[in-house]
Design an enzyme around this catalytic site. Sequence first.
Site, mmCIF file in Angstrom:
data_model
loop_
_atom_site.group_PDB
_atom_site.id
_atom_site.type_symbol
_atom_site.label_atom_id
_atom_site.label_comp_id
_atom_site.label_asym_id
_atom_site.label_seq_id
_atom_site.Cartn_x
_atom_site.Cartn_y
_atom_site.Cartn_z
ATOM 1 N N GLY A 38 12.565 0.021 1.852
ATOM 2 C CA GLY A 38 12.188 0.051 3.365
ATOM 3 C C GLY A 38 12.842 -1.140 4.384
ATOM 4 O O GLY A 38 13.640 -1.622 3.822
ATOM 5 N N GLY A 61 10.231 -0.879 21.106
ATOM 6 C CA GLY A 61 9.801 -1.829 22.572
ATOM 7 C C GLY A 61 9.206 -0.952 23.637
ATOM 8 O O GLY A 61 8.152 -1.459 24.173
ATOM 9 N N LYS A 98 0.883 -1.148 -0.102
ATOM 10 C CA LYS A 98 0.110 0.122 -0.094
ATOM 11 C C LYS A 98 0.735 1.138 0.125
ATOM 12 O O LYS A 98 2.004 1.209 0.618
ATOM 13 C CB LYS A 98 -0.854 -0.122 1.330
ATOM 14 N N HIS A 109 3.296 32.046 28.459
ATOM 15 C CA HIS A 109 3.051 31.584 29.716
ATOM 16 C C HIS A 109 1.490 31.304 29.988
ATOM 17 O O HIS A 109 0.741 32.107 29.573
ATOM 18 C CB HIS A 109 3.536 32.459 30.474
ATOM 19 N N GLY A 163 3.664 2.991 2.756
ATOM 20 C CA GLY A 163 4.529 1.912 3.386
ATOM 21 C C GLY A 163 4.285 1.839 4.724
ATOM 22 O O GLY A 163 3.138 2.005 5.634
ATOM 23 N N GLU A 208 7.509 1.992 23.459
ATOM 24 C CA GLU A 208 6.394 2.218 22.883
ATOM 25 C C GLU A 208 5.043 1.180 23.184
ATOM 26 O O GLU A 208 4.148 1.545 23.535
ATOM 27 C CB GLU A 208 6.293 2.837 21.446
#
EC number: 1.8.1.4
Length: 462
Positions: free
Chosen positions: A143, A184, A41, A439, A44, A186
Site C-alpha cells: 500500500g 484535498g 488491520k 423518469h 488496510g 473531499e
Amino acid sequence: MANDASTVFDLVILGGGSGGYAAALRGAQLGLDVALIEKNKLGGTCLHNGCIPTKALLHAGEIADQARESEQFGVKATFEGIDIAGVHKYKDDVIAGLYKGLQGLVASRKVTYIEGEGRLSSPTSVDVNGQRVEGRHVLLATGSVPKSLPGLVIDGERVISSDHALTLNRVPESAIILGGGVIGVEFASAWKSFGTDVTVIEGLKHLVPVEDENSSKLLERAFRKRGIKFNLGTFFDKAEYTQDGVRVTLADGKTFEAEVLLVAIGRGPVSQGLGYEEQGVAIDRGYVVVDEYMRTNVETISAVGDLVPTLQLAHVGFAEGILVAERLAGLKTVPIDYDGVPRVTYCHPEVASVGITEAKAKEIYGADKVVALKYNLAGNGKSKILKTAGEIKLVQVKDGAVVGVHMVGDRMGEQVGEAQLIYNWEALPAEVAQLIHAHPTQNEALGEAHLALAGKPLHSHD
C-alpha cells in the site's frame, strides 16, 4: 498460521488492504492455499483511513447542510452544530461493521491470516513474527502512506495528514489544505459543511487537475458559491507556526494563515525496508515496477495496489488482486484498461468520470475527429428536485464510440456505473439513446445526453 513449519502455500500475500485481501479471497475461492500477512488491520487504508471514513464524514456534512437549508424545501429544522464525538462514533461504527464482515469472509474462505510485520526474505518467502512463511508465489501489496514535501514536517497537531484529519477531536475554525486533488477537495467539502473556513492551495491551474477541464471549472464554480476559497497555479514555498496556528507562504510571496494545515498532496508507496530491492525486485521512484499482468521482474513475485504506479483507487486494487489470483490459478486473464475504471471524487458536488478527457482524445485522435457535448442538469427533473447543479459531458470519436463521460453534480458517483458500461462496451451514442431511462431520475440525464449526441435531443436545446 499452520503448525507445520514445512507448509508451502500456493500464495503468500504481504499486505491485507484492498489488493491483498481481494487476491486472498479470490485465490482461496479458486482452490489456492493462501497466507495473508498484515501488520495493522485487515482492510488496510481504504477501510480504516481512506474511502470509508472520509465518505462517512462527507455524509455527516451533507446532513448538516440539509439541516441548514431545509426551509427551501418547506421543512423547518434547526441546525445546532456538529457533535464531533458523535460524528466519529457514526464513522467508527460503519468501519467496525465492515471490518467484522471482512474478518468473517477471510475466515470462511479458510485463508491463513497472520497478523504481524512481514518482510520479503527470498523470492518465495516472507519472514513475520520470527517465522518464515514459504510460498510458490509471493504477492506484494503493502500500500501507501500520506506524502509530505521536503522541509514540511507533519506534527499531527497544527500540520496534519489525512490520517490525523480523520480522528481530529474538534472542528477547526480555519484550515489551509495543501493539494487540490481528490483528498484535498473531499476534506475541503466536509470541513466547510462542518463550519470550517477553508482555503485550498493547488500548484496546478485547476482543482482536481487530472479530470476533464470542464469538470474542474464546474467544481471551482460550485466551491466559490459554497464559500470555499482556493488559490491555483502557484506552488507552496514554506510553512511556519504562528502564535495559534500556521502560516503558509507560496512561491510568489502570498501568505495564508489558519488554525491547521492539512497536507493532501497524495500518497506514496510503502516499499522501503521490506526486503524488496535485496531480492532483486525492480523499483522506480518507490513504486514496484510491474507489467500489465501485475508481474514484477522476479518470476515468483507480483505486486498490486498503491504499491504499483497505477490509479490509487480501492476498486483498482480489488481488480488487480483478482487478476493475480486468477492468473496463478491458471485462468485466462485480461489486462486492466485503466481508462475504463470509474473515478469519483465525493465532494459536494460530486465529480465522476470514466474514459479519457477531451484534451486527451484530441491528442490521440486529432482535434477534428473529436466531438464533445454538454448536458446541463438544469434540464433534469430529479436534479431540480434535489437542487443540484452541474453537467454531463460526453466525449465521442466522430461517427464512433463515446470515449469519455465526465459528470459533475450531487450523486453523480451513483451514475458512473452505466457510464463505465458505455465506455467499456464502446457504445455508440445512438445505441445508448435507444435505452429507456426511468423518469424522473438523475440517471435519465445520461440518456438525455446521448439522445442529444445522437441528434435527437428531448429535454435539451438543439
